[in-house]
Design a protein around this motif. Sequence first.
Motif, PDB file in Angstrom:
ATOM      1  N   SER A 114     -52.136 -41.828 -12.435  1.00  0.00           N
ATOM      2  CA  SER A 114     -53.499 -41.561 -12.877  1.00  0.00           C
ATOM      3  C   SER A 114     -53.531 -40.948 -14.269  1.00  0.00           C
ATOM      4  O   SER A 114     -54.412 -41.265 -15.075  1.00  0.00           O
ATOM      5  N   CYS A 115     -52.549 -40.102 -14.578  1.00  0.00           N
ATOM      6  CA  CYS A 115     -52.502 -39.474 -15.893  1.00  0.00           C
ATOM      7  C   CYS A 115     -52.344 -40.525 -16.988  1.00  0.00           C
ATOM      8  O   CYS A 115     -52.972 -40.430 -18.051  1.00  0.00           O
ATOM      9  N   ILE A 116     -51.546 -41.549 -16.709  1.00  0.00           N
ATOM     10  CA  ILE A 116     -51.324 -42.603 -17.699  1.00  0.00           C
ATOM     11  C   ILE A 116     -52.488 -43.587 -17.742  1.00  0.00           C
ATOM     12  O   ILE A 116     -53.085 -43.847 -18.787  1.00  0.00           O
ATOM     13  N   VAL A 130     -48.555 -50.944 -19.246  1.00  0.00           N
ATOM     14  CA  VAL A 130     -48.813 -52.160 -18.465  1.00  0.00           C
ATOM     15  C   VAL A 130     -47.542 -52.888 -18.032  1.00  0.00           C
ATOM     16  O   VAL A 130     -47.422 -53.285 -16.861  1.00  0.00           O
ATOM     17  N   PRO A 131     -46.533 -53.075 -18.903  1.00  0.00           N
ATOM     18  CA  PRO A 131     -45.314 -53.756 -18.451  1.00  0.00           C
ATOM     19  C   PRO A 131     -44.618 -53.045 -17.290  1.00  0.00           C
ATOM     20  O   PRO A 131     -43.944 -53.688 -16.471  1.00  0.00           O
ATOM     21  N   VAL A 132     -44.779 -51.744 -17.212  1.00  0.00           N
ATOM     22  CA  VAL A 132     -44.209 -50.978 -16.099  1.00  0.00           C
ATOM     23  C   VAL A 132     -45.135 -51.040 -14.889  1.00  0.00           C
ATOM     24  O   VAL A 132     -44.691 -51.225 -13.755  1.00  0.00           O
ATOM     25  N   ALA A 133     -46.428 -50.909 -15.117  1.00  0.00           N
ATOM     26  CA  ALA A 133     -47.400 -50.879 -14.022  1.00  0.00           C
ATOM     27  C   ALA A 133     -47.324 -52.114 -13.147  1.00  0.00           C
ATOM     28  O   ALA A 133     -47.368 -52.025 -11.913  1.00  0.00           O
ATOM     29  N   TYR A 151     -56.647 -49.702 -11.456  1.00  0.00           N
ATOM     30  CA  TYR A 151     -56.491 -49.282 -12.852  1.00  0.00           C
ATOM     31  C   TYR A 151     -56.257 -50.478 -13.774  1.00  0.00           C
ATOM     32  O   TYR A 151     -56.772 -50.530 -14.899  1.00  0.00           O
ATOM     33  N   LEU A 152     -55.475 -51.459 -13.302  1.00  0.00           N
ATOM     34  CA  LEU A 152     -55.190 -52.616 -14.131  1.00  0.00           C
ATOM     35  C   LEU A 152     -56.444 -53.468 -14.352  1.00  0.00           C
ATOM     36  O   LEU A 152     -56.591 -54.110 -15.399  1.00  0.00           O
TER      37      LEU A 152
END
Length: 224
Positions: A114-116, A130-133, A151-152
């Motif tokens: 959530s922080c990110i 995004v590449p990690v999410a 979130y995405l």
Amino acid sequence: MHQLFGLVLAQKDLSRAGDLFSLDNAEIEGSISEALEQIRIISSSVDYHTNDNDQAVVEICITRITTAIRETESIEKHGEALVALWESCLEHNLRPSGRDEDTPHSKIASDIMSCILQNYNRPPVMALAVPVAVKFLQRGNKELCRNMSSYLSLAAIAEVDLLADHTDAIVKSVLQGNILSSSIWQNFSDSPPNDIAPDAAGIFSALHGYLFITQDSVPHIKAS
């Protein structure tokens, strides 16, 4: 690193960890990236998943750090270190136990997420995140997957190009029963075709229609 932060992390001192909340954000803001790297090292240790003391120290430190980042609006300064810790969680088990309890690393991932991703309207942060999410979408943790998809979807509204290279991961998530992942597609509709991987538009449209028809008749899809 701030002396107290250094002490707590070096000695994994749970008795002093709570004292971090007595410090002003300004006192620790400059130490955040270094502290995140130390937390990554601690959480990557072989016995971390069975060490309740270390888990408690890490949880408290992450809460203090994410609070400071939000309140000082310093996510862009510390985003790289925060995403590095987040990504390290992918190297560990994220599937809930038989009692649906989160694993130690899924807790870290959730606390950081959530922080990110609340910064979905900040392209430099999303370029890192995004590449990690999208990797979390297929790691077997339904709660993480649901939240990540939400979130995405917001990130796609703000900066659709960041997701255009990750359509395969989103499609696979939908096929595994995560309906929320299909909602990300709605935000691709206004993008030029060359911004989206070849044939992805047709795949998403077909999946969206399929899920609309079958979500009431396929229990495992509706429940996920």
